[in-house]
Design a protein around this motif. Structure first.
Motif, mmCIF file in Angstrom:
data_model
loop_
_atom_site.group_PDB
_atom_site.id
_atom_site.type_symbol
_atom_site.label_atom_id
_atom_site.label_comp_id
_atom_site.label_asym_id
_atom_site.label_seq_id
_atom_site.Cartn_x
_atom_site.Cartn_y
_atom_site.Cartn_z
ATOM 1 N N ASN A 1 1.165 -0.826 0.008
ATOM 2 C CA ASN A 1 -0.148 0.127 0.201
ATOM 3 C C ASN A 1 0.989 1.150 0.193
ATOM 4 O O ASN A 1 1.952 0.965 0.736
ATOM 5 C CB ASN A 1 -1.004 -0.035 1.012
ATOM 6 N N GLY A 2 0.535 2.321 -0.702
ATOM 7 C CA GLY A 2 1.319 3.846 -0.999
ATOM 8 C C GLY A 2 0.820 4.205 -0.143
ATOM 9 O O GLY A 2 -0.096 3.866 0.795
ATOM 10 N N GLY B 1 -1.779 13.143 -6.895
ATOM 11 C CA GLY B 1 -2.240 12.082 -5.920
ATOM 12 C C GLY B 1 -1.697 11.216 -6.229
ATOM 13 O O GLY B 1 -1.129 10.262 -5.633
ATOM 14 N N TYR B 2 -1.787 9.822 -7.392
ATOM 15 C CA TYR B 2 -1.626 9.058 -8.266
ATOM 16 C C TYR B 2 -0.356 8.971 -7.920
ATOM 17 O O TYR B 2 -0.215 7.514 -7.853
ATOM 18 C CB TYR B 2 -2.114 9.068 -9.953
ATOM 19 N N ARG B 3 0.511 9.567 -9.094
ATOM 20 C CA ARG B 3 1.720 9.756 -8.992
ATOM 21 C C ARG B 3 2.387 9.071 -7.479
ATOM 22 O O ARG B 3 3.455 8.426 -7.077
ATOM 23 C CB ARG B 3 2.336 10.278 -9.301
ATOM 24 N N ARG B 4 2.528 10.312 -6.691
ATOM 25 C CA ARG B 4 2.977 10.067 -5.603
ATOM 26 C C ARG B 4 3.362 9.291 -4.492
ATOM 27 O O ARG B 4 3.592 8.739 -3.764
ATOM 28 C CB ARG B 4 2.518 11.625 -4.377
ATOM 29 N N SER B 5 1.785 8.473 -4.244
ATOM 30 C CA SER B 5 0.919 7.314 -3.665
ATOM 31 C C SER B 5 1.843 5.735 -4.460
ATOM 32 O O SER B 5 2.021 4.997 -4.014
ATOM 33 C CB SER B 5 -0.557 7.451 -3.668
ATOM 34 N N LEU B 6 1.628 5.755 -6.084
ATOM 35 C CA LEU B 6 2.424 4.815 -6.845
ATOM 36 C C LEU B 6 4.269 4.965 -6.233
ATOM 37 O O LEU B 6 4.770 3.740 -5.909
ATOM 38 C CB LEU B 6 2.033 5.230 -8.352
ATOM 39 N N GLN B 7 4.781 5.924 -6.162
ATOM 40 C CA GLN B 7 6.135 6.159 -6.071
ATOM 41 C C GLN B 7 6.307 5.991 -4.121
ATOM 42 O O GLN B 7 7.588 5.015 -4.264
ATOM 43 C CB GLN B 7 6.674 7.481 -5.743
ATOM 44 N N SER B 8 5.361 6.436 -3.781
ATOM 45 C CA SER B 8 6.022 6.134 -2.063
ATOM 46 C C SER B 8 5.336 4.031 -2.150
ATOM 47 O O SER B 8 6.215 3.742 -1.142
ATOM 48 C CB SER B 8 4.239 6.809 -1.237
ATOM 49 N N ALA B 9 4.692 3.105 -2.904
ATOM 50 C CA ALA B 9 4.600 2.268 -2.335
ATOM 51 C C ALA B 9 5.579 1.376 -3.280
ATOM 52 O O ALA B 9 6.295 0.479 -3.059
ATOM 53 C CB ALA B 9 3.383 1.347 -3.447
ATOM 54 N N LEU B 10 6.087 2.121 -4.739
ATOM 55 C CA LEU B 10 7.169 1.542 -5.035
ATOM 56 C C LEU B 10 8.568 1.869 -4.024
ATOM 57 O O LEU B 10 9.183 0.890 -4.306
ATOM 58 C CB LEU B 10 7.629 2.001 -6.577
ATOM 59 N N ASP B 11 8.865 3.128 -3.678
ATOM 60 C CA ASP B 11 10.131 3.359 -2.622
ATOM 61 C C ASP B 11 9.473 1.959 -1.372
ATOM 62 O O ASP B 11 10.731 1.450 -1.364
ATOM 63 C CB ASP B 11 10.176 4.621 -1.933
ATOM 64 N N THR B 12 8.473 2.171 -0.606
ATOM 65 C CA THR B 12 8.629 0.692 0.064
ATOM 66 C C THR B 12 8.883 -0.672 -0.119
ATOM 67 O O THR B 12 9.713 -1.453 0.360
ATOM 68 C CB THR B 12 6.917 0.574 0.579
#
Length: 149
Positions: free
Chosen positions: A61-62, A133-144
């Motif tokens: 989850n992002g 918002g989509y990009r930021r949540s997606l990047q957060s999930a990918l970083d995690t």
């Protein structure tokens, strides 16, 4: 005759200013940052399932990304170092316009993410805040997930 044109132009200008002022004061969406928002799912790894051949499937989850019209939060599935699914957990939906924009933009953003295999995706015209918002949540999930292309 010339005075009549000036008077009519002044009335039109005044009415236009009043309408623009009202639009500024009362935006069309009712779900803005700072207001009540849907509860976000916990950010982070949801599950990791080892597969055969050393492959594994990770679901992450992002972070919930706040936008002007409401939060956006995604869940990303990564299998064998590839993004295989992007699910929207939360999107702006408080008004008819928010729901229409989300219904239009989210499938496009999902296709872009799966094609790009990253958060480097284009903004959907007419859905700038949702796209961000989509990009930021997606990047957060990918970083995690420590995902790199």
């Amino acid at each position: 005759m010339r005075v009549g044109h000036l008077r009519r132009n002044s009335i039109v200008l005044g009415a236009t200013t009043a309408v623009l002022g009202l639009l500024f004061l009362y935006p069309t969406s009712t779900n803005r940052v700072g207001g009540p928002a849907a509860p976000a799912a916990s950010a982070g790894v949801v599950s990791t399932v080892p597969g055969h051949g050393g492959q594994r499937t990770t679901v992450v989850n992002g972070q919930s990304a706040l936008t002007r019209y409401g939060p956006v939060q995604l869940q990303v599935t990564i299998n064998s170092s590839r993004i295989t699914a992007v699910k929207t957990l939360t999107a702006p939906s408080s008004g008819d316009r928010d729901r229409a924009i989300s219904a239009f933009a989210l499938p496009i953003l999902q296709r872009e993410a799966l094609t790009a295999q990253s958060a480097t995706i284009d903004t959907v015209s007419g859905a700038t805040f949702t796209s961000d918002g989509y990009r930021r949540s997606l990047q957060s999930a990918l970083d995690t997930a420590h995902f790199t292309k």
